[in-house]
Write a protein that holds these residues in place. Structure first.
Motif, mmCIF file in Angstrom:
data_model
loop_
_atom_site.group_PDB
_atom_site.id
_atom_site.type_symbol
_atom_site.label_atom_id
_atom_site.label_comp_id
_atom_site.label_asym_id
_atom_site.label_seq_id
_atom_site.Cartn_x
_atom_site.Cartn_y
_atom_site.Cartn_z
ATOM 1 N N PHE B 89 0.853 -1.107 -0.103
ATOM 2 C CA PHE B 89 -0.005 0.066 0.076
ATOM 3 C C PHE B 89 0.862 1.384 0.055
ATOM 4 O O PHE B 89 2.016 1.207 0.584
ATOM 5 C CB PHE B 89 -0.934 0.128 1.231
ATOM 6 C CG PHE B 89 -1.868 -1.015 1.516
ATOM 7 C CD1 PHE B 89 -2.941 -0.957 0.841
ATOM 8 C CD2 PHE B 89 -1.249 -2.480 1.997
ATOM 9 C CE1 PHE B 89 -3.988 -2.193 1.198
ATOM 10 C CE2 PHE B 89 -2.106 -3.271 2.466
ATOM 11 C CZ PHE B 89 -3.584 -3.247 1.796
ATOM 12 N N GLN B 90 0.230 2.185 -0.392
ATOM 13 C CA GLN B 90 0.955 3.665 -0.332
ATOM 14 C C GLN B 90 1.399 3.968 1.184
ATOM 15 O O GLN B 90 2.413 4.356 1.272
ATOM 16 C CB GLN B 90 -0.108 4.718 -0.671
ATOM 17 C CG GLN B 90 0.609 6.094 -0.922
ATOM 18 C CD GLN B 90 -0.596 7.174 -1.369
ATOM 19 O OE1 GLN B 90 -1.706 6.569 -1.912
ATOM 20 N NE2 GLN B 90 -0.285 8.319 -1.446
ATOM 21 N N GLN B 91 0.492 3.607 2.294
ATOM 22 C CA GLN B 91 0.976 4.067 3.523
ATOM 23 C C GLN B 91 1.768 2.941 4.193
ATOM 24 O O GLN B 91 1.553 2.915 5.666
ATOM 25 C CB GLN B 91 -0.346 4.796 4.257
ATOM 26 C CG GLN B 91 -0.931 5.910 3.576
ATOM 27 C CD GLN B 91 0.217 7.201 3.649
ATOM 28 O OE1 GLN B 91 1.045 7.105 4.622
ATOM 29 N NE2 GLN B 91 -0.259 8.264 3.224
ATOM 30 N N PHE B 92 2.290 1.836 3.527
ATOM 31 C CA PHE B 92 3.045 0.648 4.223
ATOM 32 C C PHE B 92 1.911 -0.243 5.005
ATOM 33 O O PHE B 92 1.977 -1.259 4.768
ATOM 34 C CB PHE B 92 3.981 1.127 5.104
ATOM 35 C CG PHE B 92 4.811 2.669 4.837
ATOM 36 C CD1 PHE B 92 4.816 2.910 3.556
ATOM 37 C CD2 PHE B 92 4.992 3.503 5.845
ATOM 38 C CE1 PHE B 92 5.674 4.086 3.351
ATOM 39 C CE2 PHE B 92 5.413 4.744 5.449
ATOM 40 C CZ PHE B 92 6.019 5.074 4.165
ATOM 41 N N ASN B 93 1.032 0.588 5.954
ATOM 42 C CA ASN B 93 0.227 -0.142 6.910
ATOM 43 C C ASN B 93 0.750 -1.376 7.483
ATOM 44 O O ASN B 93 0.282 -2.361 7.716
ATOM 45 C CB ASN B 93 -0.872 -0.952 6.015
ATOM 46 C CG ASN B 93 -1.697 0.290 5.165
ATOM 47 O OD1 ASN B 93 -1.459 1.362 5.644
ATOM 48 N ND2 ASN B 93 -2.771 -0.017 4.462
ATOM 49 N N LEU B 94 2.129 -1.232 8.025
ATOM 50 C CA LEU B 94 2.683 -2.046 8.927
ATOM 51 C C LEU B 94 2.015 -2.203 10.168
ATOM 52 O O LEU B 94 1.184 -1.397 10.514
ATOM 53 C CB LEU B 94 4.267 -1.853 9.244
ATOM 54 C CG LEU B 94 5.237 -1.873 7.919
ATOM 55 C CD1 LEU B 94 6.458 -1.632 8.303
ATOM 56 C CD2 LEU B 94 5.182 -3.186 7.164
ATOM 57 N N PHE B 95 2.222 -3.396 10.846
ATOM 58 C CA PHE B 95 1.374 -3.313 12.316
ATOM 59 C C PHE B 95 2.312 -2.648 13.536
ATOM 60 O O PHE B 95 3.491 -3.480 13.754
ATOM 61 C CB PHE B 95 1.251 -4.769 12.746
ATOM 62 C CG PHE B 95 0.432 -5.403 11.573
ATOM 63 C CD1 PHE B 95 -0.953 -4.964 10.979
ATOM 64 C CD2 PHE B 95 0.757 -6.734 11.078
ATOM 65 C CE1 PHE B 95 -1.598 -5.664 10.071
ATOM 66 C CE2 PHE B 95 -0.002 -7.120 10.050
ATOM 67 C CZ PHE B 95 -1.112 -6.971 9.443
ATOM 68 N N PRO B 96 1.818 -1.850 13.932
ATOM 69 C CA PRO B 96 2.827 -0.869 14.752
ATOM 70 C C PRO B 96 3.062 -1.625 16.182
ATOM 71 O O PRO B 96 4.343 -1.503 16.545
ATOM 72 C CB PRO B 96 2.106 0.244 15.178
ATOM 73 C CG PRO B 96 0.782 0.105 14.680
ATOM 74 C CD PRO B 96 0.592 -1.158 13.729
ATOM 75 N N HIS B 97 2.457 -2.721 16.338
ATOM 76 C CA HIS B 97 2.699 -3.349 17.717
ATOM 77 C C HIS B 97 3.414 -4.387 17.695
ATOM 78 O O HIS B 97 4.008 -5.237 18.851
ATOM 79 C CB HIS B 97 1.387 -3.709 18.423
ATOM 80 C CG HIS B 97 0.499 -4.631 17.753
ATOM 81 N ND1 HIS B 97 0.034 -4.264 16.286
ATOM 82 C CD2 HIS B 97 0.126 -5.931 17.807
ATOM 83 C CE1 HIS B 97 -0.619 -5.501 15.945
ATOM 84 N NE2 HIS B 97 -0.724 -6.376 16.568
ATOM 85 N N LEU B 98 3.721 -4.877 16.428
ATOM 86 C CA LEU B 98 4.626 -6.231 16.300
ATOM 87 C C LEU B 98 6.006 -5.432 15.710
ATOM 88 O O LEU B 98 6.076 -4.572 15.099
ATOM 89 C CB LEU B 98 4.187 -7.068 15.061
ATOM 90 C CG LEU B 98 2.639 -7.606 15.343
ATOM 91 C CD1 LEU B 98 2.165 -8.484 14.462
ATOM 92 C CD2 LEU B 98 2.893 -8.363 16.765
ATOM 93 N N SER B 99 7.140 -6.388 16.118
ATOM 94 C CA SER B 99 8.414 -5.979 15.551
ATOM 95 C C SER B 99 8.619 -6.323 13.912
ATOM 96 O O SER B 99 7.522 -7.168 13.369
ATOM 97 C CB SER B 99 9.604 -6.906 16.257
ATOM 98 O OG SER B 99 9.371 -8.309 15.679
ATOM 99 N N ILE B 100 9.665 -5.790 13.325
ATOM 100 C CA ILE B 100 9.535 -6.027 11.947
ATOM 101 C C ILE B 100 9.749 -7.575 11.712
ATOM 102 O O ILE B 100 8.824 -8.134 10.641
ATOM 103 C CB ILE B 100 11.081 -5.294 11.589
ATOM 104 C CG1 ILE B 100 11.110 -3.905 11.764
ATOM 105 C CG2 ILE B 100 11.238 -5.667 9.996
ATOM 106 C CD1 ILE B 100 9.908 -3.172 11.346
ATOM 107 N N LEU B 101 10.481 -8.482 12.288
ATOM 108 C CA LEU B 101 10.287 -9.654 12.191
ATOM 109 C C LEU B 101 8.953 -10.424 12.373
ATOM 110 O O LEU B 101 8.547 -10.851 11.434
ATOM 111 C CB LEU B 101 11.425 -10.488 13.007
ATOM 112 C CG LEU B 101 11.753 -11.941 12.808
ATOM 113 C CD1 LEU B 101 12.521 -11.923 11.426
ATOM 114 C CD2 LEU B 101 12.465 -12.464 13.917
ATOM 115 N N ASP B 102 8.179 -9.876 13.332
ATOM 116 C CA ASP B 102 6.802 -10.461 13.506
ATOM 117 C C ASP B 102 5.948 -9.940 12.497
ATOM 118 O O ASP B 102 5.279 -10.815 12.178
ATOM 119 C CB ASP B 102 6.501 -10.005 14.977
ATOM 120 C CG ASP B 102 7.176 -10.780 16.088
ATOM 121 O OD1 ASP B 102 7.637 -11.763 15.879
ATOM 122 O OD2 ASP B 102 7.153 -10.349 17.274
ATOM 123 N N ASN B 103 6.072 -8.900 12.071
ATOM 124 C CA ASN B 103 5.437 -8.452 10.840
ATOM 125 C C ASN B 103 5.440 -9.336 9.774
ATOM 126 O O ASN B 103 4.471 -9.558 9.052
ATOM 127 C CB ASN B 103 5.641 -6.843 10.318
ATOM 128 C CG ASN B 103 5.028 -5.866 11.035
ATOM 129 O OD1 ASN B 103 3.720 -5.570 10.511
ATOM 130 N ND2 ASN B 103 5.279 -5.133 11.987
#
Ligand SMILES: Nc1ncnc2c1ncn2[C@@H]1O[C@H](COP(=O)(O)OP(=O)(O)O)[C@@H](O)[C@H]1O
Ligand SMILES: [Mg+2]
Lengths: 342, 246
Positions: B89-103
């Motif tokens: 997505f344009q706005q990345f929409n990563l899950f802020p409560h999870l670490s990069i690895l967990d994402n």
């Protein structure tokens, strides 16, 4: 506060800027001094603390049989130990990871220790009392109300209109009725809904009514948290193939509860304070035991001592809860929820 | 061979407004890169979001990897497709409560039921490929936009998709961060990934696209090879758009 004027000068500037200010300051200081000395004089000279000192076991355990008092004692000691471990213990490692589960386990642990069973002598609930009962009421009703409140908040968001409406009506009705009315209704109504032979004791009835009430407020707090989550978070999760249930469980709820945490803390402290209403139902928790002590001819008229002491105990427990909550907030936030830089 | 995406006469409207998609037809062969361009509000996002069921269709026939995704919007079909189609997505929409690895490992572990060890190993490989392996333990809020978008690409790739959809992946980035994301996408295309990319990055489209689709007001205005489109667009509306862009 670097290298400003000296503290004394600053004080002078704040308190004595104009003659009127000066007069006000002097009067206020005199008032404060008078209140302080009167209070201290009462605390250390006039007050007769025997009503407290002679009855400490009653405040702690109510009329729990003396030879079994190690059980509530153990439970409270575990709670204190766990609080200290949480606040001061290691920041990492398996102990930290196990803490949430241990905290949850404290609820059934308290019930078993107090009620008996599993090899312990059964103690009927009318013998439970004092701080132990206050803590048990808070813990049990909180443990029931939180999941119920979360379900209500989620139910209010579903597209299934029947569920959505029922949840809304339930929440609105509960929030419109005073707690004391819910508690009285609970005592009278809950037995009607249960099979005849299942005699539900007063404590359990109070806990159920209390939890049903608190759940409505918790639901509103959780709803606030849910609304703070952008729709795009659900989309990002859906696109990864997660099921609707997984999206709620893994993506939506963890964030919503984090956001709702300060409000939920308030609910928890309110829960503890509201257990005092159960004295009216005849439960001898902290307030109830104090009232029955004041009815004892030996301690007639010692109201102020008892209520000051009670205020101190409630204050201590509430402070511990607030510290725990702040700690939890800190644990869940520090760097993780830093606003995203772009 | 089954085309990756086969769409005929797609129609979609929101409420009583003008149609967001108006009789859109296109097809994407496996291994091809289709770049979608067009002015804001022309229906690019709506189109690309129908390909994994984020938007339902009013009319038309759509098959993604041979699976029909028509107006009836069957939830099970959609989830089957989502496991095989990645989206950024344009706005990345990563899950802020999870670490990069967990994402990155969330879906492989929960959806594909892979062992955690294996999922984490693969996540590290993907992060290395994206040039950000050292960020694995951090949280999204601690990363720059360009890094977050590369994590989002890695998260989508972790499910080993057959098609990747990109909706303006560089539009929310600082200009100096655009290149690192485009480079990652370029190497993906060079490795034969089927891609549909909504973007305004002309040099990227010129270099990577097999075909460029130009949309306006919900309609496909033209579909051409990039050389033809950028040097000598057929339609007046395309030429006007390109003049504004360059
Ligand atoms: N969820 C929605 N609700 C209502 N209208 C929408 C929605 N999504 C898109 N639209 C409308 O559909 C049209 C196409 O939008 P979009 O596909 O986002 O365009 P683009 O991505 O090309 O900028 C626009 O007119 C937009 O206002
Ligand atoms: Mg768009």
């Amino acid at each position: 506060m670097q290298s400003g004027p000296s503290p004394f000068k600053r004080l002078k500037r704040h308190l004595l800027a104009t003659p009127l200010d000066g007069l006000m300051s002097v009067l206020l200081l005199a008032l404060v001094g008078w209140v302080a000395t009167t209070t201290l004089h009462w605390l250390f000279v006039d007050a007769d603390w025997q009503v407290v000192s002679q009855n400490l076991p009653l405040y702690a355990f109510g009329s729990y049989p003396p030879h079994q008092r190690w059980r509530p004692c153990l439970w409270i000691a575990l709670l204190i130990g766990l609080t200290l471990l949480t606040l001061l213990g290691p920041r990492r490692g398996w102990i930290r990871k196990a803490l949430p589960l241990v905290w949850i386990a404290m609820v059934p642990c308290g019930v078993v220790l107090l009620a008996g069973g599993l090899g312990l002598l059964p103690i009927p609930s009318h013998a439970w009392g004092g701080l132990t009962l206050t803590l048990l009421l808070t813990a049990c009703s909180g443990a029931l109300a939180l999941p119920l409140g979360i379900l209500l908040a989620l139910g209010r968001q579903t597209s299934l209109i029947v569920i959505q409406r029922s949840c809304s009506v339930y929440i609105d009705v509960m929030r419109a009725v005073p707690l004391i009315a819910v508690l009285f209704f609970g005592q009278l109504l809950i037995p009607l809904f249960l099979p005849m032979h299942l005699e539900v004791n007063r404590v359990l009835r109070a806990v159920l009514a209390f939890a049903l009430f608190a759940a409505a407020y918790i639901a509103e707090d959780v709803r606030g948290g849910l609304q703070a989550i952008p729709r795009t978070q659900r989309e990002a999760a859906a696109v990864l193939g997660l099921s609707p249930k997984q999206i709620i469980q893994l993506v939506v709820l963890p964030q919503a509860l984090r956001t709702a945490l300060p409000a939920l803390t308030n609910q928890a402290v309110g829960l503890l304070q509201n257990t005092s209403l159960m004295a009216i139902l005849g439960l001898v928790e902290l307030l109830g035991i104090s009232r029955s002590l004041l009815a004892n001819p030996d301690f007639i008229g010692r109201y102020l001592e008892v209520y000051v002491w009670l205020a101190g105990v409630y204050w201590l427990v509430c402070t511990a809860m607030a510290l725990l909550a702040r700690h939890l907030e800190h644990q869940l936030s520090p760097t993780r929820f830093a606003t995203s830089k772009r | 061979m089954i085309p990756a995406i086969q769409a005929t006469g797609l129609v979609k409207s929101f409420g009583d407004h003008q149609r967001a998609l108006d009789e859109v037809s296109l097809h994407v062969e496996s291994g091809q890169v289709l770049v979608v361009m067009g002015p804001s509000g022309s229906g690019k996002s709506t189109l690309i979001r129908t390909f994994n069921g984020l938007e339902s269709l009013d009319e038309g026939r759509l098959e993604v990897l041979g699976i029909p995704l028509d107006a009836d919007h069957d939830e099970r079909q959609i989830r089957r497709i989502r496991k095989r189609v990645g989206m950024v997505f344009q706005q990345f929409n990563l899950f802020p409560h999870l670490s990069i690895l967990d994402n990155i490992t969330l879906a492989p572990i929960r959806v594909q039921r892979r062992p955690r060890k294996e999922a984490e190993g693969r996540a590290i490989d993907l992060l290395t490929q994206m040039g950000i392996a050292e960020q694995a333990g951090k949280y999204p809020g601690q990363l720059s936009g360009g890094q977050q978008q590369r994590v989002a690409i890695a998260r989508a790739l972790a499910l080993q998709p057959e098609i990747m959809l990109f909706d303006e992946p560089t539009s929310a980035l600082d200009p100096e961060r655009v290149k690192e994301v485009l480079d990652a996408m370029r190497s993906l295309a060079n490795n034969g990934m089927t891609m549909v990319v909504v973007t305004h990055e002309i040099s990227f489209a010129r270099e990577v696209a097999d075909r460029v689709l130009f949309m306006d007001e919900g309609k496909v205005v033209e579909t051409s090879s990039p050389d033809e489109f950028f040097a000598n667009a057929r339609e007046e509306r395309s030429r006007r758009f390109l003049n504004q862009m360059m």
